[in-house]
Design a protein around this motif. Structure first.
Motif: not given
Length: 306
Positions: A291-292, A287-288, A294, A283-285, A86
């Motif tokens: 806003r991500v 999130q921090h 699609d 996208p999971d990596k 990440e």
């Protein structure tokens, strides 16, 4: 406990830096740091005296990170496509990325290389190489003998070899990264190829949740054409590349038409050329970092790159 609460802001940068280097995951590192503070609070409540809060925090954090990495390795062995860490992007997430110096030891390239180490080897290497601990201190942290820790470090050092190659000057790296982004967005194939090393490698991490290449791509011609193809597809949809820094080096953020983040591309430079590109689009990596977008939805519309 009051003293620990007061020391929280001072200890957290050290604890996060250890956990992130161990795990390559911001979310997992934050969980480890939180668990470590809980353990320290319990120890104090039970009457334990902390002669050295830094040493105690290092020990608790490292041991928790070792346990977390052992369980994470099973998941990573089943990971879809290349696994990349990440990214830390200070411009978008100053907390916690701004809390410790982003050195070469925390680069994406180094974090990927350290995946070849066992959890204990990785801990020993980080404590010795990054934090400068002596072997007696490391032995106390990981609960093994000094001789064993020396062996762990020797094996880790050999496995990592010389480590990632880096351009000595950050200014030079930034100049090449700027030229790279200009060539990519300008569509100049020859200009782009000249910036890439002959053996350049492009890695993509979609984790099965975003469209990415499943195997690394090699060679300046193939990578240049691939990148220009992505830009040709994404440009009309309003997808843009923005210069940034990630993990102590130059990077580019892929931004969707609505301003959401789609990916982080880290740019590794050595010997005057770009030698590796790591594209994180899972996208999971991301999130921090805020806003991500699609990417799959944009792909279904047939307007944006894989």
């Amino acid at each position: 406990m009051t003293d620990l609460a007061q020391a929280h802001d001072d200890l957290r940068p050290l604890m996060f830096s250890i956990a992130y280097r161990m795990l390559g995951s911001v979310a997992e590192a934050e969980d480890v740091v939180q668990d470590a503070f809980l353990k320290m609070h319990r120890a104090l409540a039970e009457g334990t005296e902390l002669d050295s809060p830094d040493a105690y925090a290092t020990t608790v954090t490292t041991r928790l990170a070792i346990d977390t990495l052992r369980s994470a390795r099973v998941r990573r062995e089943e990971y879809v496509g290349p696994w990349l860490p990440e990214p830390l992007v200070p411009e978008r997430a100053p907390d916690p990325a701004s809390r410790f110096e982003l050195e070469d030891s925390v680069s994406v390239a180094m974090l990927v290389l350290m995946e070849s180490l066992s959890p204990v080897e990785r801990a020993v290497f980080i404590l010795r190489e990054t934090l400068g601990y002596d072997y007696a201190e490391i032995a106390a942290v990981v609960g093994q003998s000094e001789a064993t820790c020396r062996q762990h470090f020797s094996r880790a050092h050999k496995r990592l070899g010389a480590g990632p190659r880096f351009e000595a000057s950050q200014e030079r790296r930034d100049e090449l990264a700027a030229a790279f982004l200009g060539a990519v967005q300008g569509g100049g194939l020859e200009d782009l190829e000249q910036l890439l090393a002959d053996d350049v490698v492009f890695y993509g991490d979609g984790g099965g949740k975003a469209p990415a290449i499943r195997t690394p791509m090699h060679g300046s011609v193939a990578v240049a054409r691939f990148l220009l193809g992505l830009v040709r597809r994404g440009g009309p949809a309003g997808v843009s590349l923005q210069p940034a820094h990630a993990n102590g080096g130059p990077a580019a953020l892929t931004i969707g038409p609505d301003g959401a983040l789609l990916g982080v591309l880290t740019i590794e430079v050595a010997d005057g050329r770009i030698i590796a590109l790591h594209n994180q689009i899972n996208p999971d990596k991301l999130q921090h970092l805020g806003r991500v977008g699609d990417l799959n939805a944009l792909m279904r519309e047939g307007t944006t790159p894989a």
